[in-house]
Design a protein around this motif. Sequence first.
Motif, mmCIF file in Angstrom:
data_model
loop_
_atom_site.group_PDB
_atom_site.id
_atom_site.type_symbol
_atom_site.label_atom_id
_atom_site.label_comp_id
_atom_site.label_asym_id
_atom_site.label_seq_id
_atom_site.Cartn_x
_atom_site.Cartn_y
_atom_site.Cartn_z
ATOM 1 N N SER A 44 11.004 -4.491 -0.735
ATOM 2 C CA SER A 44 10.930 -3.171 -1.049
ATOM 3 C C SER A 44 9.641 -2.377 -1.105
ATOM 4 O O SER A 44 8.076 -3.771 -0.998
ATOM 5 C CB SER A 44 10.979 -3.395 -2.725
ATOM 6 O OG SER A 44 9.499 -4.098 -3.908
ATOM 7 N N GLU A 45 8.744 -1.733 -1.170
ATOM 8 C CA GLU A 45 7.081 -1.027 -1.352
ATOM 9 C C GLU A 45 6.987 -1.415 -2.658
ATOM 10 O O GLU A 45 5.638 -1.261 -2.952
ATOM 11 C CB GLU A 45 7.378 -0.027 -0.572
ATOM 12 C CG GLU A 45 7.297 0.501 0.521
ATOM 13 C CD GLU A 45 6.707 1.495 1.324
ATOM 14 O OE1 GLU A 45 6.275 1.094 2.228
ATOM 15 O OE2 GLU A 45 6.961 2.613 0.701
ATOM 16 N N HIS A 46 7.090 -0.670 -4.278
ATOM 17 C CA HIS A 46 6.839 -1.016 -4.566
ATOM 18 C C HIS A 46 7.121 -2.319 -5.104
ATOM 19 O O HIS A 46 8.219 -3.093 -5.290
ATOM 20 C CB HIS A 46 7.290 -0.209 -6.261
ATOM 21 C CG HIS A 46 6.707 1.527 -5.647
ATOM 22 N ND1 HIS A 46 7.296 2.197 -4.891
ATOM 23 C CD2 HIS A 46 5.105 2.211 -5.725
ATOM 24 C CE1 HIS A 46 6.464 3.612 -4.963
ATOM 25 N NE2 HIS A 46 5.140 2.845 -5.237
ATOM 26 N N THR A 47 6.014 -2.982 -5.811
ATOM 27 C CA THR A 47 6.386 -4.308 -6.821
ATOM 28 C C THR A 47 6.420 -4.141 -8.550
ATOM 29 O O THR A 47 5.453 -2.945 -8.840
ATOM 30 C CB THR A 47 5.775 -4.958 -6.834
ATOM 31 O OG1 THR A 47 4.359 -5.175 -7.029
ATOM 32 C CG2 THR A 47 6.035 -6.180 -5.081
ATOM 33 N N VAL A 48 6.783 -5.082 -9.295
ATOM 34 C CA VAL A 48 6.741 -4.866 -10.768
ATOM 35 C C VAL A 48 6.681 -6.467 -11.151
ATOM 36 O O VAL A 48 7.234 -7.015 -11.279
ATOM 37 C CB VAL A 48 7.764 -4.887 -11.869
ATOM 38 C CG1 VAL A 48 8.300 -4.180 -12.822
ATOM 39 C CG2 VAL A 48 8.379 -3.065 -11.109
ATOM 40 N N ASP A 49 5.004 -6.034 -11.437
ATOM 41 C CA ASP A 49 3.931 -7.326 -12.639
ATOM 42 C C ASP A 49 4.219 -8.728 -11.563
ATOM 43 O O ASP A 49 4.854 -10.050 -11.379
ATOM 44 C CB ASP A 49 5.283 -7.853 -13.755
ATOM 45 C CG ASP A 49 5.695 -6.822 -14.659
ATOM 46 O OD1 ASP A 49 4.755 -6.262 -14.625
ATOM 47 O OD2 ASP A 49 6.510 -7.022 -15.996
ATOM 48 N N GLY A 50 3.668 -7.912 -9.816
ATOM 49 C CA GLY A 50 4.321 -8.818 -8.924
ATOM 50 C C GLY A 50 6.008 -9.171 -8.168
ATOM 51 O O GLY A 50 5.844 -9.701 -7.043
#
Length: 316
Positions: A129-135
């Motif tokens: 994925s391009e975005h990450t959430v909390d790493g």
Amino acid sequence: MQSFYLISVLACLLPVALGDDPSVAWCYNEPTCNDTTWPRIATDFCNGTRQSPIDIVSASAVADSTLGAFTLAGFDDKTAFTKIENTGKTVKIELASGAMNVSGGSLPTDYSSLQFHLHWGNGSSVPGSEHTVDGKRYPMELHIVNAKTSLNGNLTEILADSEGLAALGFFIEVESGTTDQPASWKSLADHLRNITESGESVSITDISMNDLISGVDTTSYYRYLGSLTTPNCNEAVVWTVFKDTVKVSQNVIDLFSNTVRIGDSTSELVTNVFRNVQPLNGRQVSTTVASSATSLATTSLLALGLAALHGILHLG
């Protein structure tokens, strides 16, 4: 009718802005042109201050009560998809002119949906994925690209407008214990065998956007101002990244990284097609607040718990 024609033309031209610009020799897979070099080889925007993607730190996201529900018109239309193409860098699905549009969600105006495409790593074991959430990086990410309807397909004006594009991002993760599911994603992935070489495309029907994003609560999301994630990295995008994930079987996810190639049949497979996260540079990431129904349910559960505790304390 003229505006529909212009939107159709834009759907063909916009991939230039999303990365197929022949004047910029960029790539994901070579050290001379991968994403670490984009700020040098595409200097207009790729070294800007509001670049995408980003790592979303959930604890730092600011709750914004104005971020309401979207109106996703045509997302249930099974004739909206027109063709699926291997661009050599991703798999892109073009949309029929005027078939889908997006409004609400605190967007400044209505947006016409042009296409969607995917980013992935190397099979379900190497997330992309391009975005990450909390790493955390997810296996895949789906981006729906939408342009301001009022700009009538004028690409120059769209890319010059800081909110000219609205991108909807959906994380895709592995659904454990299932094979070739859901049916909509299996149907989408079945087309890959017919577009193994760059530039190949085939028609696609009988799948709706809602089929592909089933299970996602579209009232729960993050919002920030960013850019296109490929050269020329134009800083013209209002980003919406949904919190819920789309669940897809490992078999289907793996097909993307072991079927399509960056060129002809002798070229390497399309893998690790994502840009690494970019500095936030002081930008604010906003988030939707819990719905009143959720808050009411939480309050009711708390009240029940307190009542039970009160009863226990007064037994005997």
